[in-house]
Motif scaffolding. Structure first.
Motif, PDB file in Angstrom:
ATOM      1  N   SER A  79      -5.233   1.645  -2.651  1.00  5.62           N
ATOM      2  CA  SER A  79      -5.061   0.732  -1.632  1.00  5.62           C
ATOM      3  C   SER A  79      -5.621  -0.598  -1.801  1.00  5.62           C
ATOM      4  O   SER A  79      -5.097  -1.805  -1.721  1.00  5.62           O
ATOM      5  N   ILE A  97       0.532  -1.181  -0.070  1.00  2.00           N
ATOM      6  CA  ILE A  97       0.059  -0.090  -0.052  1.00  2.00           C
ATOM      7  C   ILE A  97       0.863   1.139   0.063  1.00  2.00           C
ATOM      8  O   ILE A  97       0.595   2.229  -0.918  1.00  2.00           O
ATOM      9  N   LEU A 106     -11.251  -3.597  -0.537  1.00  2.00           N
ATOM     10  CA  LEU A 106      -9.676  -3.744   0.314  1.00  2.00           C
ATOM     11  C   LEU A 106      -9.910  -4.960   1.552  1.00  2.00           C
ATOM     12  O   LEU A 106      -9.226  -5.903   1.403  1.00  2.00           O
ATOM     13  N   GLN A 131      -4.265  -2.541  -4.685  1.00  2.00           N
ATOM     14  CA  GLN A 131      -3.021  -3.018  -4.078  1.00  2.00           C
ATOM     15  C   GLN A 131      -3.322  -4.425  -3.300  1.00  2.00           C
ATOM     16  O   GLN A 131      -2.711  -5.427  -3.113  1.00  2.00           O
TER      17      GLN A 131
END
Length: 232
Positions: free
Chosen positions: A145, A100, A215, A148
């Motif tokens: 994020s 991140i 996420l 990721q």
């Protein structure tokens, strides 16, 4: 876990691919701002707005993350950590943080280099920036994020650097670059593959929730798969 995280961050600081990507993102951003955006009359604020929601180079962030984490499978670092008794959650967690952070840093490099590229020709007037723009920037970093997190999931499924790099770059390139040419509905524009293009609260709210859920789901699914996976 703190020692593991310290080692992971140390490795990121010495990961040459990360610096190569940062230099490339910086050069691309400065050129884009100085040659194209300034030429058509953009000011620094408009350059920020344009670069902030630009997903053209997100696949590079995916490449860096997949290479960084995938190499720990290929060189058996993860296998050694498990053999030493570290929990699989800690093995995963200490890799999510650098992933991140690297994505955020690379995106910041691109955005600010684009602004500098415009600023050296049009001036650095920041009078149009508001608090809402900070929130807009934060929501896009949350979306980044989440991407990721998806790359982390792909990498832990592949468990090898070459496969993780190929799969991550292909999936993120399709999601962030190709699909935006064909889809403009609410479902896609609120997804993490389409960075939010406006700073209205009525848009930032749902988008941030979708990114946070993505996420969390990515990390949870990665942990579930990693717990069941036999690491050789």
């Amino acid at each position: 876990m703190c020692n593991q995280l310290r080692v992971a961050l140390f490795k990121l600081r010495h990961f040459w691919i990360f610096y190569l990507a940062a230099a490339g993102m910086g050069a691309a951003g400065f050129s884009y701002g100085n040659i194209k955006l300034a030429e058509i009359g953009f000011d620094v604020y408009e350059a920020f707005a344009e670069a902030n929601c630009d997903t053209s180079f997100v696949f590079i962030l995916a490449l860096v993350t997949a290479w960084f984490m995938g190499s720990d499978f290929s060189n058996r670092t993860i296998q050694h950590e498990i053999a030493l008794g570290h929990s699989r959650w800690s093995v995963l967690g200490v890799r999510v943080v650098p992933a991140i952070l690297s994505g955020i840093v690379l995106h910041c490099v691109y955005v600010f280099s684009t602004m500098i590229g415009v600023g050296v020709r049009a001036g650095f007037d920041g009078g149009r920036f508001t608090v809402r723009d900070i929130l807009w920037y934060a929501v896009i970093l949350l979306q980044l994020s989440a991407i990721q997190g998806i790359v982390t999931l792909i990498t832990f499924i592949c468990a090898k650097a070459p496969g993780a790099i190929a799969a991550s770059v292909c999936i993120i390139f399709i999601g962030c670059n190709l699909l935006r040419n064909f889809f403009d509905g609410v479902l896609f524009t609120r997804s993490v593959f389409c960075f939010v293009r406006e700073n209205g609260y009525e848009i930032l709210g749902p988008t941030s929730v979708a990114a946070a859920v993505t996420l969390a789901a990515s990390i949870a699914l990665t942990h579930f798969i990693f717990r069941k996976k036999e690491i050789r």
